[in-house]
Design an enzyme around this catalytic site. Structure first.
Site, PDB file in Angstrom:
ATOM      1  N   SER A 131      46.786 105.311   4.405  1.00 45.91           N
ATOM      2  CA  SER A 131      45.908 106.229   3.679  1.00 45.91           C
ATOM      3  C   SER A 131      46.633 107.550   3.477  1.00 45.91           C
ATOM      4  O   SER A 131      47.449 107.958   4.323  1.00 45.91           O
ATOM      5  CB  SER A 131      44.646 106.467   4.513  1.00 45.91           C
ATOM      6  OG  SER A 131      43.953 107.606   4.044  1.00 45.91           O
TER       7      SER A 131
ATOM      8  N   TYR B 215      41.040 109.459  12.225  1.00 43.72           N
ATOM      9  CA  TYR B 215      41.505 108.474  11.237  1.00 43.72           C
ATOM     10  C   TYR B 215      42.920 108.832  10.772  1.00 43.72           C
ATOM     11  O   TYR B 215      43.816 107.979  10.723  1.00 43.72           O
ATOM     12  CB  TYR B 215      40.526 108.473  10.059  1.00 43.72           C
ATOM     13  CG  TYR B 215      40.877 107.545   8.913  1.00 43.72           C
ATOM     14  CD1 TYR B 215      40.724 106.173   9.038  1.00 43.72           C
ATOM     15  CD2 TYR B 215      41.334 108.056   7.689  1.00 43.72           C
ATOM     16  CE1 TYR B 215      41.021 105.321   7.968  1.00 43.72           C
ATOM     17  CE2 TYR B 215      41.624 107.223   6.629  1.00 43.72           C
ATOM     18  CZ  TYR B 215      41.469 105.854   6.774  1.00 43.72           C
ATOM     19  OH  TYR B 215      41.768 105.014   5.707  1.00 43.72           O
TER      20      TYR B 215
HETATM   21  P1  NDP Z   1      35.994  98.155   4.784  1.00 45.25           P
HETATM   22  O1  NDP Z   1      35.241  98.903   5.833  1.00 45.25           O
HETATM   23  O2  NDP Z   1      35.279  97.708   3.584  1.00 45.25           O
HETATM   24  O3  NDP Z   1      36.714  96.869   5.441  1.00 45.25           O
HETATM   25  C1  NDP Z   1      37.367  96.986   6.675  1.00 45.25           C
HETATM   26  C2  NDP Z   1      37.801  95.602   7.109  1.00 45.25           C
HETATM   27  O4  NDP Z   1      38.409  95.721   8.403  1.00 45.25           O
HETATM   28  C3  NDP Z   1      36.631  94.649   7.237  1.00 45.25           C
HETATM   29  O5  NDP Z   1      36.986  93.380   6.754  1.00 45.25           O
HETATM   30  C4  NDP Z   1      36.403  94.587   8.732  1.00 45.25           C
HETATM   31  O6  NDP Z   1      35.917  93.299   9.103  1.00 45.25           O
HETATM   32  C5  NDP Z   1      37.812  94.780   9.272  1.00 45.25           C
HETATM   33  N1  NDP Z   1      37.787  95.229  10.654  1.00 45.25           N
HETATM   34  C6  NDP Z   1      37.400  96.438  11.131  1.00 45.25           C
HETATM   35  N2  NDP Z   1      37.445  96.451  12.464  1.00 45.25           N
HETATM   36  C7  NDP Z   1      37.885  95.228  12.856  1.00 45.25           C
HETATM   37  C8  NDP Z   1      38.132  94.610  14.115  1.00 45.25           C
HETATM   38  N3  NDP Z   1      37.913  95.261  15.273  1.00 45.25           N
HETATM   39  N4  NDP Z   1      38.579  93.337  14.134  1.00 45.25           N
HETATM   40  C9  NDP Z   1      38.774  92.660  12.984  1.00 45.25           C
HETATM   41  N5  NDP Z   1      38.578  93.194  11.759  1.00 45.25           N
HETATM   42  C10 NDP Z   1      38.113  94.455  11.704  1.00 45.25           C
HETATM   43  O7  NDP Z   1      37.221  99.087   4.430  1.00 45.25           O
HETATM   44  P2  NDP Z   1      38.277  99.101   3.214  1.00 45.25           P
HETATM   45  O8  NDP Z   1      38.367  97.790   2.573  1.00 45.25           O
HETATM   46  O9  NDP Z   1      38.000 100.314   2.441  1.00 45.25           O
HETATM   47  O10 NDP Z   1      39.593  99.397   4.063  1.00 45.25           O
HETATM   48  C11 NDP Z   1      40.694  98.512   4.156  1.00 45.25           C
HETATM   49  C12 NDP Z   1      41.910  99.342   4.523  1.00 45.25           C
HETATM   50  O11 NDP Z   1      42.190 100.255   3.471  1.00 45.25           O
HETATM   51  C13 NDP Z   1      41.726 100.184   5.792  1.00 45.25           C
HETATM   52  O12 NDP Z   1      42.899 100.141   6.572  1.00 45.25           O
HETATM   53  C14 NDP Z   1      41.494 101.586   5.233  1.00 45.25           C
HETATM   54  O13 NDP Z   1      41.889 102.569   6.155  1.00 45.25           O
HETATM   55  C15 NDP Z   1      42.373 101.561   4.002  1.00 45.25           C
HETATM   56  N6  NDP Z   1      42.043 102.557   2.966  1.00 45.25           N
HETATM   57  C16 NDP Z   1      40.845 102.496   2.295  1.00 45.25           C
HETATM   58  C17 NDP Z   1      40.556 103.431   1.311  1.00 45.25           C
HETATM   59  C18 NDP Z   1      39.279 103.398   0.531  1.00 45.25           C
HETATM   60  O14 NDP Z   1      39.027 104.325  -0.256  1.00 45.25           O
HETATM   61  N7  NDP Z   1      38.447 102.393   0.668  1.00 45.25           N
HETATM   62  C19 NDP Z   1      41.511 104.502   0.968  1.00 45.25           C
HETATM   63  C20 NDP Z   1      42.722 104.474   1.738  1.00 45.25           C
HETATM   64  C21 NDP Z   1      42.964 103.528   2.688  1.00 45.25           C
HETATM   65  P3  NDP Z   1      34.730  93.004  10.141  1.00 45.25           P
HETATM   66  O15 NDP Z   1      33.846  94.199  10.186  1.00 45.25           O
HETATM   67  O16 NDP Z   1      34.133  91.767   9.568  1.00 45.25           O
HETATM   68  O17 NDP Z   1      35.468  92.754  11.423  1.00 45.25           O
END
Ligand code: NDP
Length: 246
Positions: free
Chosen positions: A144, A157
């Protein structure tokens, strides 16, 4: 025409929704067998349906990434079954507490670091031998812009993503003489649950859909992509180099 990831095995963390879901689907469309990791079984099953609908295949792995022994077991199973890992997309992440640093509970901070940083170290530790066995192992770490910003109230974060980036660049340096290539992608603001959590007042339609981020990440997973140790920002649909100081 042969698909670019034909007969390749691609593991995506955080594949139950958002950017990870879209990336897993894009990888499947490109011909990879997807190993989809997340905690939410319903989201993984939806992904499986979507992948099957485009003629792809997936293995669903309901796993909490805080379970480091579970990551070890997953690597052993994949080693037995495929003997290699072609693509690792380290995408799963959490936002953590959005508050002044002085108000952050250390317990919350430790949980965030465990998911955003240490789990990714465990993934690299466990999958390094399998990535080296692939003909063109590719690792994409999803980070990010917060890692470089130092903005108020997003400290935990940002700290986790800064650590993750240094980890990825270090691993890239340590694999530079192998076929493994390791890069970092900052997808930019993307229409997901995490974005809505951070910016509840924002109209989601004003930011890009996860499919745009997925296409960018996919491009870094291809065997033809040869750069390593680089950080790419996705801006207005284009991947731009961002060069942090060495
Ligand atoms: P979401 O919250 O929509 O998705 C996050 C994903 O991570 C989910 O599939 C969740 O699955 C999984 N996850 C979280 N904790 C765990 C865990 N303990 N074990 C296994 N899986 C886990 O977020 P985004 O799609 O937005 O984010 C994806 C990536 O992109 C992240 O690294 C985020 O920091 C990065 N990002 C996002 C931006 C944005 O604007 N959206 C901008 C910049 C970076 P579940 O809960 O089913 O376990």
């Amino acid at each position: 025409m042969t698909k670019p990831l034909f007969e390749q095995i691609a593991l995506v963390t955080g594949a139950s929704r958002g950017i990870g879901y879209a990336t897993a689907l894009a990888l499947a469309k490109a011909g990879a067998h997807v190993v989809a990791v997340a905690r939410t079984v319903g989201g993984l099953e939806e992904l499986d349906d979507a992948i099957q609908a485009v003629g792809g295949t997936a293995t669903l792995v309901p796993l909490d990434l805080e379970d480091f022994d579970g990551i070890t077991r997953l690597a052993m199973v994949l080693d037995d079954r495929y003997g290699k890992l072609d693509v690792l997309v380290a995408n799963a992440g959490q936002l953590g507490p959005v508050s002044p640093l002085a108000h952050v509970e250390t317990k919350e901070f430790e949980t965030l670091m465990k998911v955003n940083v240490t789990a990714n170290l465990q993934l690299l530790r466990c999958f390094d031998p399998l990535l080296r066995k692939a003909s063109a192992g590719r690792v994409v770490v999803v980070s990010s812009g917060a890692a470089h910003a130092g903005r108020a109230y997003r400290g935990p974060y940002a700290i986790s993503k800064a650590a993750l980036e240094v980890m990825a660049r270090t691993y890239a340096a340590e694999t530079v003489t192998t076929p493994v290539r390791v890069n970092i992608c900052n997808p930019g603001p993307t229409r997901t649950k995490m974005r809505a959590q951070l910016m509840p007042g924002e109209d989601p339609q004003t930011v890009q859909p996860p499919e745009d981020a997925a296409e960018a990440i996919l491009s870094l997973c291809l065997p033809s992509f040869q750069e390593t140790g680089r950080l790419f920002d996705l801006r207005a649909g284009r991947l731009l180099h961002y060069n942090p100081p060495d």
